[in-house]
Design a protein around this motif. Structure first.
Motif, PDB file in Angstrom:
ATOM      1  N   LYS A   1     -15.378   7.602  -6.341  1.00 30.38           N
ATOM      2  CA  LYS A   1     -14.571   6.383  -6.280  1.00 30.38           C
ATOM      3  C   LYS A   1     -13.479   6.332  -7.345  1.00 30.38           C
ATOM      4  CE  LYS A   1     -18.355   3.637  -4.424  1.00 30.38           C
ATOM      5  NZ  LYS A   1     -19.187   2.447  -4.620  1.00 30.38           N
ATOM      6  N   LEU A   2     -12.772   7.440  -7.512  1.00 27.55           N
ATOM      7  CA  LEU A   2     -11.694   7.478  -8.505  1.00 27.55           C
ATOM      8  C   LEU A   2     -10.375   7.064  -7.849  1.00 27.55           C
ATOM      9  CD1 LEU A   2     -10.855   8.031 -11.404  1.00 27.55           C
ATOM     10  CD2 LEU A   2     -10.655  10.457 -10.829  1.00 27.55           C
ATOM     11  N   ASP A   3      -9.752   6.048  -8.398  1.00 27.81           N
ATOM     12  CA  ASP A   3      -8.497   5.506  -7.876  1.00 27.81           C
ATOM     13  C   ASP A   3      -7.315   6.378  -8.276  1.00 27.81           C
ATOM     14  OD1 ASP A   3      -9.330   2.739  -6.810  1.00 27.81           O
ATOM     15  OD2 ASP A   3     -10.195   2.746  -8.815  1.00 27.81           O
ATOM     16  N   GLY A   4      -6.202   6.215  -7.560  1.00 28.37           N
ATOM     17  CA  GLY A   4      -4.980   6.922  -7.899  1.00 28.37           C
ATOM     18  C   GLY A   4      -4.332   6.335  -9.134  1.00 28.37           C
ATOM     19  N   GLN A   5      -3.515   7.131  -9.795  1.00 27.95           N
ATOM     20  CA  GLN A   5      -2.822   6.625 -10.975  1.00 27.95           C
ATOM     21  C   GLN A   5      -1.389   6.247 -10.636  1.00 27.95           C
ATOM     22  OE1 GLN A   5      -3.451  10.432 -13.263  1.00 27.95           O
ATOM     23  NE2 GLN A   5      -1.423   9.930 -14.005  1.00 27.95           N
ATOM     24  N   ASP A   6      -0.746   5.581 -11.565  1.00 26.28           N
ATOM     25  CA  ASP A   6       0.621   5.089 -11.385  1.00 26.28           C
ATOM     26  C   ASP A   6       0.718   4.275 -10.095  1.00 26.28           C
ATOM     27  OD1 ASP A   6       1.453   6.292 -13.807  1.00 26.28           O
ATOM     28  OD2 ASP A   6       1.770   8.198 -12.792  1.00 26.28           O
ATOM     29  N   PHE A   7       1.788   4.470  -9.309  1.00 29.82           N
ATOM     30  CA  PHE A   7       1.968   3.685  -8.094  1.00 29.82           C
ATOM     31  C   PHE A   7       0.966   4.047  -7.006  1.00 29.82           C
ATOM     32  CE2 PHE A   7       6.352   2.790  -9.675  1.00 29.82           C
ATOM     33  CZ  PHE A   7       6.256   1.414  -9.645  1.00 29.82           C
ATOM     34  N   ASP A   8       0.323   5.223  -7.083  1.00 31.88           N
ATOM     35  CA  ASP A   8      -0.683   5.589  -6.085  1.00 31.88           C
ATOM     36  C   ASP A   8      -1.851   4.605  -6.079  1.00 31.88           C
ATOM     37  OD1 ASP A   8       0.772   7.780  -5.249  1.00 31.88           O
ATOM     38  OD2 ASP A   8      -0.299   9.183  -6.550  1.00 31.88           O
TER      39      ASP A   8
ATOM     40  N   GLY B   1      -4.499   1.757  -2.609  1.00 32.49           N
ATOM     41  CA  GLY B   1      -5.832   1.203  -2.373  1.00 32.49           C
ATOM     42  C   GLY B   1      -6.930   2.194  -2.063  1.00 32.49           C
ATOM     43  N   TRP B   2      -6.637   3.507  -2.071  1.00 35.05           N
ATOM     44  CA  TRP B   2      -7.699   4.467  -1.785  1.00 35.05           C
ATOM     45  C   TRP B   2      -8.461   4.829  -3.040  1.00 35.05           C
ATOM     46  CZ3 TRP B   2      -6.353   8.396  -4.880  1.00 35.05           C
ATOM     47  CH2 TRP B   2      -5.018   8.757  -5.010  1.00 35.05           C
ATOM     48  N   ARG B   3      -9.701   5.272  -2.807  1.00 33.41           N
ATOM     49  CA  ARG B   3     -10.573   5.777  -3.868  1.00 33.41           C
ATOM     50  C   ARG B   3     -11.149   7.087  -3.362  1.00 33.41           C
ATOM     51  NH1 ARG B   3     -14.389   1.498  -6.373  1.00 33.41           N
ATOM     52  NH2 ARG B   3     -13.317   2.098  -8.269  1.00 33.41           N
TER      53      ARG B   3
ATOM     54  N   ARG C   1     -11.620   2.590   0.829  1.00 27.62           N
ATOM     55  CA  ARG C   1     -10.653   1.577   0.428  1.00 27.62           C
ATOM     56  C   ARG C   1     -11.226   0.771  -0.736  1.00 27.62           C
ATOM     57  NH1 ARG C   1      -6.327   0.183   2.690  1.00 27.62           N
ATOM     58  NH2 ARG C   1      -6.823   1.094   4.702  1.00 27.62           N
ATOM     59  N   ARG C   2     -10.417   0.582  -1.750  1.00 24.51           N
ATOM     60  CA  ARG C   2     -10.813  -0.268  -2.862  1.00 24.51           C
ATOM     61  C   ARG C   2     -10.890  -1.698  -2.355  1.00 24.51           C
ATOM     62  NH1 ARG C   2      -7.051   1.045  -6.003  1.00 24.51           N
ATOM     63  NH2 ARG C   2      -5.640  -0.632  -5.530  1.00 24.51           N
ATOM     64  N   PRO C   3     -11.914  -2.427  -2.717  1.00 23.83           N
ATOM     65  CA  PRO C   3     -12.007  -3.821  -2.255  1.00 23.83           C
ATOM     66  C   PRO C   3     -10.815  -4.638  -2.759  1.00 23.83           C
ATOM     67  CG  PRO C   3     -14.039  -3.132  -3.350  1.00 23.83           C
ATOM     68  CD  PRO C   3     -13.039  -2.042  -3.551  1.00 23.83           C
ATOM     69  N   LEU C   4     -10.065  -5.187  -1.820  1.00 25.38           N
ATOM     70  CA  LEU C   4      -8.909  -6.007  -2.164  1.00 25.38           C
ATOM     71  C   LEU C   4      -9.102  -7.396  -1.569  1.00 25.38           C
ATOM     72  CD1 LEU C   4      -6.036  -3.481  -1.370  1.00 25.38           C
ATOM     73  CD2 LEU C   4      -6.953  -4.048  -3.605  1.00 25.38           C
ATOM     74  N   ALA C   5      -8.746  -8.394  -2.293  1.00 24.84           N
ATOM     75  CA  ALA C   5      -8.889  -9.764  -1.809  1.00 24.84           C
ATOM     76  C   ALA C   5      -7.925 -10.063  -0.674  1.00 24.84           C
ATOM     77  CB  ALA C   5      -8.671 -10.746  -2.954  1.00 24.84           C
ATOM     78  N   THR C   6      -6.851  -9.292  -0.570  1.00 31.83           N
ATOM     79  CA  THR C   6      -5.810  -9.624   0.403  1.00 31.83           C
ATOM     80  C   THR C   6      -5.921  -8.863   1.714  1.00 31.83           C
ATOM     81  OG1 THR C   6      -4.350  -7.970  -0.567  1.00 31.83           O
ATOM     82  CG2 THR C   6      -4.174 -10.228  -1.415  1.00 31.83           C
ATOM     83  N   THR C   7      -6.915  -7.994   1.856  1.00 32.08           N
ATOM     84  CA  THR C   7      -7.006  -7.228   3.099  1.00 32.08           C
ATOM     85  C   THR C   7      -8.359  -7.403   3.765  1.00 32.08           C
ATOM     86  OG1 THR C   7      -6.725  -5.069   4.120  1.00 32.08           O
ATOM     87  CG2 THR C   7      -7.764  -5.097   1.968  1.00 32.08           C
ATOM     88  N   THR C   8      -8.358  -7.364   5.081  1.00 33.39           N
ATOM     89  CA  THR C   8      -9.606  -7.410   5.841  1.00 33.39           C
ATOM     90  C   THR C   8      -9.817  -6.093   6.570  1.00 33.39           C
ATOM     91  OG1 THR C   8      -8.448  -8.381   7.724  1.00 33.39           O
ATOM     92  CG2 THR C   8      -9.502  -9.909   6.156  1.00 33.39           C
ATOM     93  N   ASP C   9      -8.930  -5.129   6.334  1.00 39.45           N
ATOM     94  CA  ASP C   9      -9.003  -3.819   6.981  1.00 39.45           C
ATOM     95  C   ASP C   9     -10.083  -2.982   6.305  1.00 39.45           C
ATOM     96  OD1 ASP C   9      -8.610  -1.464   8.283  1.00 39.45           O
ATOM     97  OD2 ASP C   9      -6.573  -1.127   7.551  1.00 39.45           O
ATOM     98  N   ALA C  10     -11.139  -2.665   7.038  1.00 41.51           N
ATOM     99  CA  ALA C  10     -12.232  -1.878   6.481  1.00 41.51           C
ATOM    100  C   ALA C  10     -12.103  -0.396   6.811  1.00 41.51           C
ATOM    101  CB  ALA C  10     -13.562  -2.405   6.999  1.00 41.51           C
ATOM    102  N   SER C  11     -11.080  -0.007   7.564  1.00 41.87           N
ATOM    103  CA  SER C  11     -10.919   1.394   7.928  1.00 41.87           C
ATOM    104  C   SER C  11     -10.560   2.219   6.689  1.00 41.87           C
ATOM    105  CB  SER C  11      -9.829   1.542   8.986  1.00 41.87           C
ATOM    106  OG  SER C  11      -8.577   1.174   8.455  1.00 41.87           O
ATOM    107  N   PRO C  12     -10.919   3.517   6.725  1.00 37.70           N
ATOM    108  CA  PRO C  12     -10.574   4.366   5.580  1.00 37.70           C
ATOM    109  C   PRO C  12      -9.059   4.404   5.382  1.00 37.70           C
ATOM    110  CG  PRO C  12     -12.090   5.483   7.058  1.00 37.70           C
ATOM    111  CD  PRO C  12     -11.649   4.226   7.750  1.00 37.70           C
ATOM    112  N   PRO C  13      -8.607   4.334   4.156  1.00 40.13           N
ATOM    113  CA  PRO C  13      -7.163   4.355   3.899  1.00 40.13           C
ATOM    114  C   PRO C  13      -6.601   5.758   4.077  1.00 40.13           C
ATOM    115  CG  PRO C  13      -8.353   4.386   1.848  1.00 40.13           C
ATOM    116  CD  PRO C  13      -9.384   4.227   2.928  1.00 40.13           C
ATOM    117  N   GLU C  14      -5.315   5.846   4.296  1.00 45.78           N
ATOM    118  CA  GLU C  14      -4.646   7.139   4.315  1.00 45.78           C
ATOM    119  C   GLU C  14      -4.617   7.626   2.874  1.00 45.78           C
ATOM    120  OE1 GLU C  14      -0.441   8.574   5.842  1.00 45.78           O
ATOM    121  OE2 GLU C  14      -1.344   7.039   7.130  1.00 45.78           O
ATOM    122  N   SER C  15      -5.228   8.777   2.645  1.00 47.70           N
ATOM    123  CA  SER C  15      -5.347   9.266   1.268  1.00 47.70           C
ATOM    124  C   SER C  15      -5.092  10.767   1.228  1.00 47.70           C
ATOM    125  CB  SER C  15      -6.741   8.957   0.728  1.00 47.70           C
ATOM    126  OG  SER C  15      -7.720   9.594   1.527  1.00 47.70           O
ATOM    127  N   PRO C  16      -4.764  11.279   0.038  1.00 49.51           N
ATOM    128  CA  PRO C  16      -4.534  12.716  -0.085  1.00 49.51           C
ATOM    129  C   PRO C  16      -5.852  13.489  -0.011  1.00 49.51           C
ATOM    130  CG  PRO C  16      -4.354  11.661  -2.221  1.00 49.51           C
ATOM    131  CD  PRO C  16      -4.528  10.568  -1.208  1.00 49.51           C
TER     132      PRO C  16
END
Length: 174
Positions: free
Chosen positions: A71-78, A82-84, A114-129
């Motif tokens: 569950k490591l998040d992206g750095q800077d603008f990545d 919202g991916w981990r 996907r990192r839990p965000l208060a503003t999204t209800t999308d539970a699908s996996p995020p597009e990530s590298p």
């Protein structure tokens, strides 16, 4: 009146120069020109081991240069994507001019979520590298304990993603 016109003209010139300087420095946030912590005496053995943060991220840096990430998040603008990422990778302690850094690379991802965000209800996996690389600055806290950190989000804000020694010894799940 001529003196008043010259004074007004100088005021306009000074105002324009200040406006130009403001625009030129507006994007110069703390992380953009951060030169490091100045530490140069940390050993690989000191950095090796388990690391975690308050968001549930766990990283194990093994002395042989391999790493486990959970569950490591992206750095800077990545970070804003919202991916981990979880998986395996490699790491190395490097001594840069401004201080030591840990270069961590994800080489085999096992999970993206996907990192839990208060503003999204999308539970699908995020597009990530599928692979990713982080640069963690190495520092000491007020108790002389090591910590690792990188900047995330808008660089003008200077948010830091801090990893401290793991309180448990169990490796992250694969």
């Amino acid at each position: 009146m001529a003196g008043g016109s010259k004074l007004r003209a100088r005021g306009v010139i000074v105002g324009v120069l200040l406006a130009v300087l403001t625009v030129l420095t507006a994007c110069a946030g703390p992380s953009q020109y951060y030169e490091g912590t100045g530490l140069h005496d940390i050993t690989t053995a000191e950095v090796a081991g388990g690391w975690e943060n308050v968001e549930g991220t766990r990283v194990v840096l093994r002395e042989n240069g391999t790493a486990l990430l959970e569950k490591l998040d992206g750095q800077d603008f990545d970070f804003d994507e919202g991916w981990r990422l979880s998986g395996t990778g490699t790491w190395q302690l490097r001594d840069d001019e401004g201080g030591q850094v840990v270069r961590l690379s994800l080489t085999a991802g096992t999970r993206a979520e996907r990192r839990p965000l208060a503003t999204t209800t999308d539970a699908s996996p995020p597009e990530s590298p599928s692979t990713y690389a982080w640069t963690f600055y190495v520092d000491r806290d007020q108790h002389d304990e090591l910590k690792l950190f990188f900047f995330y989000g808008d660089p003008d804000i200077g948010n830091t993603y801090v990893m401290t020694r793991a309180t448990t010894t169990a490796p992250p799940s694969k």
